[in-house]
Design an enzyme around this catalytic site. Structure first.
Site, short mmCIF file in Angstrom:
data_model
loop_
_atom_site.label_atom_id
_atom_site.label_comp_id
_atom_site.label_asym_id
_atom_site.label_seq_id
_atom_site.Cartn_x
_atom_site.Cartn_y
_atom_site.Cartn_z
N ARG A 21 56.11 37.84 37.47
CA ARG A 21 55.67 37.70 36.39
C ARG A 21 56.65 37.51 35.10
O ARG A 21 56.35 37.33 34.01
CB ARG A 21 55.28 39.28 35.83
CG ARG A 21 53.77 39.66 36.54
CD ARG A 21 53.54 40.98 36.13
NE ARG A 21 52.21 41.52 36.87
CZ ARG A 21 51.64 42.67 36.81
NH1 ARG A 21 52.28 43.54 36.12
NH2 ARG A 21 50.79 42.94 37.55
N GLU A 33 50.61 35.89 45.55
CA GLU A 33 49.45 36.42 45.46
C GLU A 33 48.89 36.47 46.77
O GLU A 33 48.34 37.42 47.41
CB GLU A 33 48.33 35.55 44.57
CG GLU A 33 48.50 35.70 42.90
CD GLU A 33 47.61 36.73 42.63
OE1 GLU A 33 46.56 37.20 43.39
OE2 GLU A 33 47.87 37.13 41.39
N GLN A 38 47.32 41.68 51.49
CA GLN A 38 47.23 42.55 52.62
C GLN A 38 48.33 43.57 52.58
O GLN A 38 48.41 44.36 53.39
CB GLN A 38 47.07 42.17 53.77
CG GLN A 38 46.22 40.98 54.17
CD GLN A 38 44.65 41.37 54.13
OE1 GLN A 38 44.26 42.44 54.38
NE2 GLN A 38 43.76 40.37 54.49
N LEU A 76 55.41 40.66 58.01
CA LEU A 76 54.39 40.79 57.04
C LEU A 76 53.05 40.89 57.52
O LEU A 76 52.00 41.37 56.88
CB LEU A 76 54.23 39.58 55.93
CG LEU A 76 55.32 39.67 54.74
CD1 LEU A 76 55.05 38.64 53.76
CD2 LEU A 76 54.90 41.07 53.92
N GLY A 77 52.77 40.34 58.86
CA GLY A 77 51.68 40.36 59.36
C GLY A 77 50.62 39.59 58.92
O GLY A 77 50.74 38.90 58.13
N CYS A 186 44.78 54.57 38.66
CA CYS A 186 43.29 54.71 39.42
C CYS A 186 43.43 54.45 40.85
O CYS A 186 42.90 53.56 41.34
CB CYS A 186 42.21 53.80 38.62
SG CYS A 186 40.56 54.26 39.13
N CYS A 193 43.71 60.44 36.16
CA CYS A 193 42.65 60.22 34.97
C CYS A 193 43.14 60.55 33.56
O CYS A 193 43.07 59.93 32.35
CB CYS A 193 41.50 61.05 35.07
SG CYS A 193 40.67 60.35 36.66
N CYS A 202 34.95 56.18 31.04
CA CYS A 202 34.77 56.13 32.60
C CYS A 202 33.56 57.11 33.02
O CYS A 202 33.80 58.47 33.08
CB CYS A 202 35.96 56.76 33.28
SG CYS A 202 35.79 56.59 35.05
N THR A 297 43.28 45.15 62.06
CA THR A 297 42.24 45.55 61.09
C THR A 297 40.82 45.87 62.04
O THR A 297 40.30 46.92 61.78
CB THR A 297 41.80 44.31 60.32
OG1 THR A 297 42.94 43.96 59.73
CG2 THR A 297 40.99 45.01 58.96
#
Ligand code: SF4
Length: 351
Positions: A21, A33, A38, A76-77, A186, A193, A202, A297
């Protein structure tokens, strides 16, 4: 809109300071990204930094050897991500002279880039108003509206909601704020909260059902495969390794040869048969080295690993892309899947 304002105000105080960033370089943001698809942020950061040191721009990545790319990705898989980064870098060099495309449809046409990754890149790099819907965002939105079905069954609805909420004036900050809200407040378990800028709006919070959302789809049972694996030694104390065909699960990575144990087959018979089918050689199966359980997975595997001795025949790459005889020290030069790294550790301990 109150939701936008409250989220952006919260972000200006509590947004995460992440290395990707600090700039608006689309190549670096794209790499981050994809790594984040994952993998958790704290794991990604050192990989991201090493990646940019080795491949500082899209041209360097496009011209790198795939094996070098896999080696840098090791640990990292989900290696298909690395393979797609490499392919997409070549597309960008060939089709866009190395400039990252700025039209959504062009970005979506690149290998391995789906809608949410495209939104993440275009909003962060070019401040374009393109929505995102990753796992964190799905959870936040599902709770915001107290979605009564699993998000996977409401994808279109959640995309529309993410688009409607997106601040057209500040899409970069808004998307990043939404991701940060999901990652730090969250959270999947015990959302805080009381610290949430959306508490007033919410639905899940008002109904006190935030811990029960999002609804989950009943998972299908994960298939379990038993695999016999051979550490084949020759008389020069070298081990035979092979490279998996590109495209399939763990495609392009190196491994110790072996295969699935058929019903009624012993591990020893399986290893002998697989090695004959895969490499066309005869071996003698010796002592047990290690048994490893590994969960992907959609698949659980148990690798039962035996030392073996090469008896006859010249190995052929019949069901793989390449084979090599290597010493235990040379093994580190090749990218291996995570489960195989445990085999290498066991070999080192016995050496
Ligand atoms: S109030 Fe709680 S459940 Fe609702 S969005 Fe905020 S953190 Fe999530």
């Amino acid at each position: 809109m109150a939701l936008r304002e409250s989220l952006l105000a919260w972000y200006s105080h509590y947004g995460r300071d992440l290395p990707w960033r600090h700039h608006s370089n689309p190549y670096a943001i794209w790499v981050a990204e994809v790594m984040l698809q994952q993998t958790q942020v704290k794991t990604v950061i050192p990989y991201y930094q090493r990646w940019l040191a080795q491949f500082p721009n899209v041209e360097k990545l496009a011209t790198a050897e795939l094996q070098q790319v896999f080696k840098l990705w090791q640990g990292l898989g989900y290696y298909a991500r690395a393979h797609n980064l490499h392919k997409a870098a070549q597309q960008i060099v060939q089709q866009y002279e190395g400039m990252f495309p700025i039209r959504l449809e062009d970005v979506l046409a690149l290998s391995g880039i789906g809608r949410t990754t495209a939104g993440g890149i275009l909003s962060a790099a070019f401040n374009q108003p393109v929505a995102i819907l990753d796992g964190n965002v799905k959870r936040v939105l599902a709770r915001l509206i107290a979605l009564s079905i699993p998000p996977v069954k409401a994808t279109k609805h959640l995309w529309r909601l993410s688009e409607a909420l997106l601040d057209p004036e500040q899409p970069r900050n808004f998307n990043q704020a939404l991701m940060d809200l999901g990652a730090t407040v969250c959270t999947p378990q015990n959302p805080t909260c009381n610290r949430c800028p959306w508490k007033l709006h919410c639905q899940a919070y008002h109904l006190n059902i935030q811990s029960q959302l999002p609804m989950r789809k009943t998972p299908a049972p994960i298939p379990h495969k038993l695999i016999g694996v051979a550490i084949i030694w020759n008389d020069q104390r070298q081990i035979l390794i092979d490279r998996r065909p590109l495209g399939g699960l763990l495609g392009g990575l190196w491994e110790f040869p072996g295969g699935k144990i058929e019903p009624g087959e012993t591990v020893e018979d399986c290893i002998k048969r697989e090695i004959q089918e895969e490499l066309g050689i005869e071996i003698e199966v010796g002592g047990h080295l290690i048994t490893i359980d590994h969960v992907y997975t959609h698949l659980r595997v148990t690798l039962i690993v035996h030392h073996c001795r090469h008896v006859a025949g010249v190995p052929q790459p019949i069901q793989c892309d390449e084979i090599r005889w290597v010493t235990l020290d040379e093994v580190d030069l090749f990218p291996f899947p995570k489960a195989n790294e445990k085999i290498i550790d066991a070999l080192r301990q016995q050496a």
